[in-house]
Design a protein around this motif. Structure first.
Motif, short mmCIF file in Angstrom:
data_model
loop_
_atom_site.label_atom_id
_atom_site.label_comp_id
_atom_site.label_asym_id
_atom_site.label_seq_id
_atom_site.Cartn_x
_atom_site.Cartn_y
_atom_site.Cartn_z
N UNK A 59 76.55 4.64 58.84
CA UNK A 59 75.36 5.34 59.35
C UNK A 59 74.99 4.85 60.75
N UNK A 60 75.13 3.55 61.01
CA UNK A 60 74.82 3.00 62.34
C UNK A 60 75.73 3.61 63.41
N UNK A 61 77.00 3.68 63.12
CA UNK A 61 77.96 4.22 64.08
C UNK A 61 77.73 5.72 64.29
N UNK A 62 77.47 6.44 63.21
CA UNK A 62 77.21 7.87 63.33
C UNK A 62 75.92 8.12 64.12
N UNK A 63 74.90 7.29 63.90
CA UNK A 63 73.65 7.44 64.65
C UNK A 63 73.88 7.16 66.13
N UNK A 64 74.70 6.17 66.43
CA UNK A 64 75.00 5.88 67.84
C UNK A 64 75.69 7.08 68.49
N UNK A 65 76.62 7.72 67.80
CA UNK A 65 77.29 8.91 68.33
C UNK A 65 76.29 10.05 68.49
N UNK A 66 75.35 10.18 67.57
CA UNK A 66 74.31 11.21 67.67
C UNK A 66 73.43 10.96 68.89
N UNK A 67 73.07 9.71 69.13
CA UNK A 67 72.22 9.38 70.29
C UNK A 67 72.93 9.75 71.59
N UNK A 68 74.21 9.45 71.69
CA UNK A 68 74.96 9.80 72.89
C UNK A 68 75.04 11.32 73.03
N UNK A 69 75.26 12.01 71.93
CA UNK A 69 75.31 13.47 71.96
C UNK A 69 74.01 14.05 72.51
N UNK A 70 72.89 13.51 72.05
CA UNK A 70 71.58 13.99 72.52
C UNK A 70 71.42 13.73 74.01
N UNK A 71 71.85 12.56 74.48
CA UNK A 71 71.75 12.24 75.91
C UNK A 71 72.61 13.20 76.75
#
Length: 133
Positions: free
Chosen positions: A77-89
């Motif tokens: 979940x941590x790694x997926x959330x990090x990828x989501x944050x980059x996607x949003x940026x």
């Protein structure tokens, strides 16, 4: 719906190939072949969030964390959330440049609906919009 031109440029600039294929998940990044595979089901809708998410995995070199990723659900979940944050940026950058939007005009709901961003990420979208610009 077509893929955003700036997003295609990001993919190309990283030397990645983008392939739509029949699969049971929305997308996956394979570092060995420098390829992002996306489900053909995404062809009918805006797939920019999924592409940006997989770019997030590439940018952060998550392939180097595969043992950590598979060690626990919490790690995954941590790694997926990090990828989501980059996607949003990435998408905020595109959104503000494509539509010449001032910081005060950023609308989280419209942004999330346009890019089909999951609603559980609304807090991060709003936080990012405050910092953006």
């Amino acid at each position: 719906m077509g893929i955003n031109g700036r997003l295609k440029s990001f993919v190309n600039d990283l030397g990645l190939e983008l392939i739509f294929t029949d699969m049971n998940r929305s997308g996956i990044y394979f570092s060995e072949s420098k390829t992002i595979f996306l489900s053909t089901k995404l062809l009918e809708k805006n797939s920019d969030f999924e592409i940006s998410h997989e770019l997030g995995h590439c940018i952060k070199k998550h392939e180097e964390l595969s043992a950590y990723y598979f060690a626990s659900e919490s790690n995954r979940r941590k790694i997926e959330f990090e990828a989501n944050k980059i996607a949003i940026e990435i998408l905020l950058f595109i959104w503000s440049n494509e539509y010449d939007v001032e910081k005060e005009q950023l609308n989280a709901v419209k942004f999330m609906e346009y890019y089909k961003i999951p609603w559980n990420l609304e807090g991060y979208v709003r936080e990012s919009m405050k910092k953006f610009g």
